[in-house]
Motif scaffolding. Structure first.
Motif, PDB file in Angstrom:
ATOM      1  N   PHE A 261       0.812  -1.069  -0.100  1.00 37.65           N
ATOM      2  CA  PHE A 261      -0.039  -0.110   0.148  1.00 37.65           C
ATOM      3  C   PHE A 261       0.920   1.362  -0.171  1.00 37.65           C
ATOM      4  O   PHE A 261       0.973   2.165   0.934  1.00 37.65           O
ATOM      5  CB  PHE A 261      -0.940   0.010   1.150  1.00 37.65           C
ATOM      6  N   ASN A 262       1.650   1.290  -1.004  1.00 31.93           N
ATOM      7  CA  ASN A 262       2.576   2.580  -1.161  1.00 31.93           C
ATOM      8  C   ASN A 262       2.530   2.894  -2.479  1.00 31.93           C
ATOM      9  O   ASN A 262       3.248   2.118  -3.389  1.00 31.93           O
ATOM     10  CB  ASN A 262       4.078   2.170  -0.507  1.00 31.93           C
ATOM     11  N   ASN A 263       2.564   4.125  -3.179  1.00 37.66           N
ATOM     12  CA  ASN A 263       2.602   4.191  -4.518  1.00 37.66           C
ATOM     13  C   ASN A 263       3.898   5.227  -4.713  1.00 37.66           C
ATOM     14  O   ASN A 263       3.868   5.994  -5.761  1.00 37.66           O
ATOM     15  CB  ASN A 263       1.326   4.761  -5.059  1.00 37.66           C
ATOM     16  N   ASN A 264       4.807   5.420  -3.595  1.00 41.75           N
ATOM     17  CA  ASN A 264       6.025   6.618  -3.766  1.00 41.75           C
ATOM     18  C   ASN A 264       6.968   5.889  -4.498  1.00 41.75           C
ATOM     19  O   ASN A 264       7.162   4.791  -4.737  1.00 41.75           O
ATOM     20  CB  ASN A 264       6.135   6.744  -2.394  1.00 41.75           C
ATOM     21  N   GLU A 265       7.824   6.693  -5.381  1.00 39.74           N
ATOM     22  CA  GLU A 265       8.803   6.233  -5.979  1.00 39.74           C
ATOM     23  C   GLU A 265       9.940   5.676  -5.096  1.00 39.74           C
ATOM     24  O   GLU A 265      10.499   4.693  -5.376  1.00 39.74           O
ATOM     25  CB  GLU A 265       9.518   7.533  -6.660  1.00 39.74           C
ATOM     26  N   GLN A 266      10.068   6.198  -3.727  1.00 40.78           N
ATOM     27  CA  GLN A 266      11.044   5.595  -2.818  1.00 40.78           C
ATOM     28  C   GLN A 266      10.273   5.066  -1.514  1.00 40.78           C
ATOM     29  O   GLN A 266       9.475   6.007  -0.933  1.00 40.78           O
ATOM     30  CB  GLN A 266      12.043   6.610  -2.528  1.00 40.78           C
TER      31      GLN A 266
END
Length: 381
Positions: free
Chosen positions: A286-291
């Motif tokens: 549940f994470n859509n960040n690049e990092q």
């Protein structure tokens, strides 16, 4: 001082009785009996106060005792003055008796309102009857609760047994469906039209999802079904093993992990691996960040370890932060984020078996922090 203990020429009190033996003896006997009675009363009172420290107004008992003793002394001095005119000494003793009497009267005036406020024996009896009735009612309620808890426990055990058996028995026909669907796709897809091939793909995909769901249900039911003895477990190894199992699925993503040194605890090693696998997988999924940033740590509390796993993911709305631990509770559709909605329910059950609690603090688009406690001195359950 000499004046106090000398007669100073005064006439002994016996002269007033003309030294008649019968009259002198009569007054001596009366004063002596009164003095003995006065001395016995405070001894009884002081003994009672000493044995019953819970008795209220103990100060008035002590003052009464001093007052009665001083009165008794005045009667002894009255006997002495029949032969020795120590009237100054007699007067001083009477002044002392008067002071004690005034103090007792003053203390008694302040105690009377409090004593009047004490409940009567009849009222105390009513209160006792009421308390007995309340105790009986409470015992009835406790008995009902014990029965209800026993029935609920049996019902839960039966439900868990059913879930285990049903999930276990469903695997075989599901394997058959999956196998034949895959055979049809591989060997006969060319003979089907596009719509048929699409239907077969749906069958295969749904079968795989069902397979994962049954696997998760079995894992959830096994928390209660398989109760292995607790052993000493190094959580550093558990977390590293969980990371090694999960990370290969996210090779193309920049992941920054910050893991503190974790303690050894007493627990079920297999279940603890499932616990950390679910928590770390959720932080990644549940994470859509690049990092992706994940921080795992622990705080040393008095009787518990407080563990936490923090991420910079999509976050959870406040209204759903308690519901997410309910089985099959999903906040997103299957196309957005894969999952069965069992993972956090499994985590809660594992932590509960280890004597702890789990909760989350989160804000939408600002990440989530899952906290859970585990007692330092665990007993296998």
């Amino acid at each position: 001082m000499e004046k106090i203990f000398s007669g100073n020429g005064y006439v002994p009190h016996g002269h007033c009785y003309l030294w008649q033996p019968e009259l002198v003896s009569f007054h001596v006997m009366a004063d002596l009996l009164i003095a003995i009675a006065y001395f016995s009363i405070p001894i009884t009172l002081l003994y009672f106060v000493q044995k019953r420290e819970d008795v209220p107004f103990s100060r008035i008992f002590i003052l009464f005792s001093l007052f009665i003793v001083s009165c008794g002394i005045t009667h002894l001095v009255a006997i002495v003055t029949l032969w020795y005119p120590l009237y100054w000494l007699s007067g001083i003793i009477k002044i002392f008796c008067a002071i004690i009497s005034l103090l007792t009267a003053f203390e008694l005036s302040s105690v009377i309102p409090l004593a009047l406020a004490l409940p009567s024996p009849e009222k105390l009896n009513k209160i006792n009857i009421q308390l007995e009735n309340e105790i009986k009612e409470r015992k009835k309620i406790e008995a009902k609760l014990i029965t209800s808890n026993r029935d609920l426990k049996r019902s839960n055990e039966e439900l868990e047994q059913f879930a285990y058996v049903a999930s276990h028995d469903l695997q075989e026909p599901l394997r058959t469906i999956t196998s034949f669907a895959e055979i049809l796709i591989e060997e006969y897809s060319a003979q089907f039209e596009e719509t048929a091939r699409e239907y077969l793909t749906y069958i295969a995909s749904s079968s795989q999802k069902m397979k994962i769901l049954i696997k998760d249900l079995l894992r959830l039911s096994k928390v209660s079904q398989q109760r292995r003895q607790f052993t000493i477990v190094d959580l550093n190894e558990i977390v590293q093993e969980s990371i090694d199992l999960v990370i290969p699925s996210y090779q193309d993503i920049n992941i920054q992990l910050d893991v503190q040194i974790l303690p050894e605890i007493k627990g079920d090693r297999v279940q603890l691996i499932h616990l950390w696998l679910n928590l770390i997988s959720n932080a990644l999924k549940f994470n859509n960040n690049e990092q992706i940033e994940i921080k795992i740590g622990v705080e040393n509390q008095e009787s518990n370890w407080l563990f936490y796993i923090k991420d910079n993911g999509i976050g959870i709305s406040l209204e759903y932060q308690e519901k997410i631990f309910t089985i099959f509770q999903r906040l997103h559709c299957q196309d957005e984020y894969e999952g069965t909605g069992i993972g956090l329910a499994l985590c809660q059950k594992i932590i509960s078996r280890h004597g702890g609690k789990i909760w989350v603090k989160s804000e939408l688009d600002k990440g989530s922090t899952f906290y859970f406690t585990m007692p330092k001195n665990l007993i296998s359950s």
